[in-house]
Design a protein around this motif. Structure first.
Motif, short mmCIF file in Angstrom:
data_model
loop_
_atom_site.label_atom_id
_atom_site.label_comp_id
_atom_site.label_asym_id
_atom_site.label_seq_id
_atom_site.Cartn_x
_atom_site.Cartn_y
_atom_site.Cartn_z
N ARG A 187 1.00 -1.17 -0.04
CA ARG A 187 0.03 0.32 -0.08
C ARG A 187 0.64 1.17 -0.04
N HIS B 292 2.64 1.82 -3.39
CA HIS B 292 1.47 1.92 -4.43
C HIS B 292 1.14 3.60 -4.19
N ALA B 293 1.17 3.81 -3.15
CA ALA B 293 0.89 5.38 -2.87
C ALA B 293 2.18 6.33 -3.39
N SER C 37 -4.16 -0.62 -4.76
CA SER C 37 -3.56 -0.48 -3.32
C SER C 37 -3.16 -1.69 -2.66
#
Length: 709
Positions: free
Chosen positions: A292, A295-296, A549
């Motif tokens: 996550r 991905h951010a 995500s």
């Protein structure tokens, strides 16, 4: 309000007194739990010496404290949900009150145990937290009822249409669920209050503290929710009014509701994927969290690059504006605090003559005419320094020790006067009355004032200009659309994408490795829930080109109801009863690791009977070893496993002209009658009651680890 019959309550009190008068020393009062070697007769005495369950303690009067502590602990006055102060001592009590909410008759070998007819030493949810008390007012057919919920398994039974689901509705409303004004009586207001007992390390405490909530006097956390007939709703947490969204957020770690029409946790693919991740273990969950974060980072870089490319001209113009402002500020070159220094310098230069006169006058008063400005023919006034020196000489020559001490102090004062006079002389020497210098200071101040008017917020002064310049420098880096900047940003995005791809592959591999084991565990649970031929599996579709995500996988939980049937997504291929059982099987698999302390099942046994019903009861009882479980059921096979049994009755209220719902706790013979009603429709049927007792015996043997009957 859920109450027992007043006349019966009086009979119960009298029976206790008579039994106490003839009870031998050491005998257990009727509210205590008898061991397996003793049976309890109807007045509440023990015909053979009984043993006390280890969960209870005997006080001096011989009564059993089911909480394991002093009676005062149970009778503690609470800040909310108080008892009616106008009620007499022998008034009926609410369902679940210790020793009062149920009849005293019991089947042989069974005691009431915990409040509301619970077995002694029941388990479930204690280390995770529990809902100790629930009050519902003005919701549906419920007027005002307070339930003291015990640990372990609580079942709610009653005739169809009596209002059993209102208990679930109240719980859902309390924990931030959608408010339905149609459930509120016309012109009235519905309210639900709950008392939560949570361990000190529960994450709920931190979020509650952020919202300003405080624990109650006994360390519990109070939740409250009200809904008006017009749909207006308010929530309170720990004595503070909070948005409903805060309570809903807390509910994610407190309550899970499952029922025929509330299967969202299983029907959403994201929840199915999350369930698989949980099964894969904590290391896999940490990997998902790292994914996550990666991905951010990748999305932020990609969006920044797309923004710069799409808005090149606009960003270039904005950058030019910032550069122009920075150039203006750099041309003046202000420094922090310079505006205040210029104001002081301008005031000094503008009033130089007056300042010089004041300093000279003070210096002459202290030291006299040391510069000869008064001329030789003028006798100057005596100055402070001369006066102090003369006084010092007189005292020093007096020969008295005390006066010599005072002479020393006068000497110190004379030295201080001399120092101040010297500083005044230096001040006068440095005082500049040059008009050219004054003009220079005023010009500099005007230039800084212009910058303040252009770049600083009102009242910010020169500090606002410097802050704007610092922010502009940062924004210039974000607005840079030069070829070099775009190339560097592209390289950073591509590197982040490669890192994300590697993590995506690891997460996907972990899910595929866990899917078979998860499906096998759930399948074993389904085998005992009248779904022996059914199996579940996971379909994992990966798309590396579209990472999300949580990874690159679309996860679907599939159900094959019988061999040869196609595997279909569980929310499409399962009936309501099958879906409920699949959900129950998953919850049992997760029982040891699920952090949610309270689980509610609304008629998960719909469409089930016979042996499968008993298996559902066993699995709910197993789930209740680690959680507080509340079940609305219509099956006696499930209700027999309860630690606390609540019955919902609906009766016409002729005085108000409306139908009211009463909720009472049952134990002993009353519980046998309720199970007989559920089995045969006839509460007084001898056959039904015999079957009910057999169910209770089998449930006790299964729960205590004995072989199944």
């Amino acid at each position: 309000m859920a109450r027992t019959d007043p006349a019966r309550a009086g009979t119960m009190t009298a029976a206790r007194k008579r039994a106490a008068a003839r009870r031998p020393a050491g005998a257990v009062e009727e509210s205590g739990a008898a061991g397996e070697v003793g049976t309890v007769d109807q007045p509440g005495t023990v015909d053979q010496p009984g043993t006390v369950d280890q969960s209870g303690t005997v006080d001096q009067s011989g009564t059993v404290d089911q909480s394991g502590g002093a009676p005062a602990d149970r009778d503690r006055t609470r800040r909310t949900m108080p008892a009616d102060p106008t009620a007499p001592d022998d008034a009926p009590v609410t369902a679940g009150s210790p020793g009062r909410g149920a009849t005293d008759e019991r089947a042989p070998g069974r005691g009431t145990g915990a409040p509301g007819g619970s077995r002694p030493g029941v388990r479930g949810g204690g280390h995770r937290g529990a809902l100790a008390e629930l009050r519902i007012r003005g919701l549906g057919a419920i007027d005002d009822v307070t339930l003291e919920l015990g640990p372990g398994l609580t079942v709610v039974t009653g005739e169809t249409g009596a209002g059993k689901t209102m208990v679930v509705t109240g719980l859902t409303l309390l924990f931030g669920g959608r408010a339905d004004p149609g459930r509120v009586r016309a012109g009235g207001r519905a309210g639900v209050e709950g008392r939560l007992l949570l361990p000190p390390d529960s994450p709920v405490w931190a979020r509650a503290a952020d919202a300003g909530a405080e624990p109650d006097e006994d360390g519990s956390l109070i939740l409250a929710r009200t809904v008006s007939a017009e749909g207006r709703t308010r929530a309170h947490l720990g004595g503070r009014s909070v948005p409903v969204s805060v309570v809903a957020e807390l509910s994610e770690s407190l309550l899970a509701v499952h029922g025929q029409t509330d299967q969202l946790r299983l029907t959403r693919p994201a929840e199915q994927r999350h369930a698989l991740d949980r099964y894969a273990g904590p290391e896999h969950l940490a990997l998902v969290e790292a994914h996550r974060e990666a991905h951010a980072r990748w999305r932020a870089l990609a969006e920044d690059l797309d923004r710069r490319r799409a808005r090149t001209r606009e960003l270039a113009q904005a950058a030019d504006v910032l550069r122009h402002g920075l150039e203006e500020i750099a041309a003046v070159g202000p420094t922090a605090g310079e505006d205040e220094a210029l104001d002081a310098a301008a005031a000094r230069l503008g009033d130089a003559d007056a300042l010089r006169s004041a300093a000279d006058t003070a210096r002459m008063a202290l030291l006299g005419d040391v510069t000869g400005e008064l001329g030789g023919g003028v006798e100057p006034p005596q100055d402070a320094g001369t006066a102090l020196a003369g006084a010092e000489q007189v005292l020093a020559g007096a020969g008295d020790p005390d006066l010599r001490v005072l002479a020393e102090r006068l000497g110190e004062a004379a030295a201080l006067v001399a120092d101040v006079g010297a500083e005044l002389a230096a001040y006068v020497a440095d005082l500049d009355a040059d008009p050219a210098r004054l003009a220079e200071v005023l010009d500099r101040r005007a230039a800084i004032t212009a910058l303040v008017r252009t770049y600083a917020d009102a009242g910010a002064g020169l500090a606002g200009v410097l802050s704007w310049a610092e922010d502009a420098e940062r924004r210039l880096g974000e607005l840079d659309v030069s070829d070099e900047a775009l190339e560097a940003l592209t390289a950073a995005r591509d590197a982040a994408r490669e890192e994300l791809a590697a993590l995506s592959d690891e997460v996907s591999a972990g899910r595929r490795a866990a899917a078979a084991g998860f499906a096998a565990d759930v399948g074993r649970e389904l085998a005992g829930l009248a779904m022996k031929s059914a199996s579940v599996s996971f379909r994992i579709d990966s798309d590396p080109g579209r990472p999300g995500s949580d990874g690159i996988d679309e996860v679907a939980l599939l159900l094959t109801p019988h061999p040869g049937a196609p595997a279909r997504p569980v929310h499409k291929g399962a009936s309501g009863g099958e879906l409920s059982r699949v959900m129950l099987a998953i919850e049992v698999v997760f029982a040891g690791a699920d952090p949610v302390p309270v689980m509610v099942f609304d008629e998960v046994d719909a469409g089930v009977g016979g042996q499968a019903a008993g298996e559902i009861g066993r699995r709910l009882a197993r789930l209740a070893t680690d959680h507080q479980v509340v079940v609305v059921t219509h099956l006696a096979q499930v209700a027999a496993f309860a630690d606390t049994h609540l019955v919902v009755d609906k009766s016409p209220d002729t005085g108000a002209g409306v139908t009211a719902t009463d909720i009472r706790a049952v134990a002993g013979e009353d519980r046998v009658r309720e199970l007989a009603r559920m089995l045969s429709g006839l509460a007084d049927s001898d056959t039904g009651q015999a079957h009910a007792r057999e169910l209770l015996e089998v449930a006790d043997q299964t729960r205590d680890g004995a072989p199944r009957a």
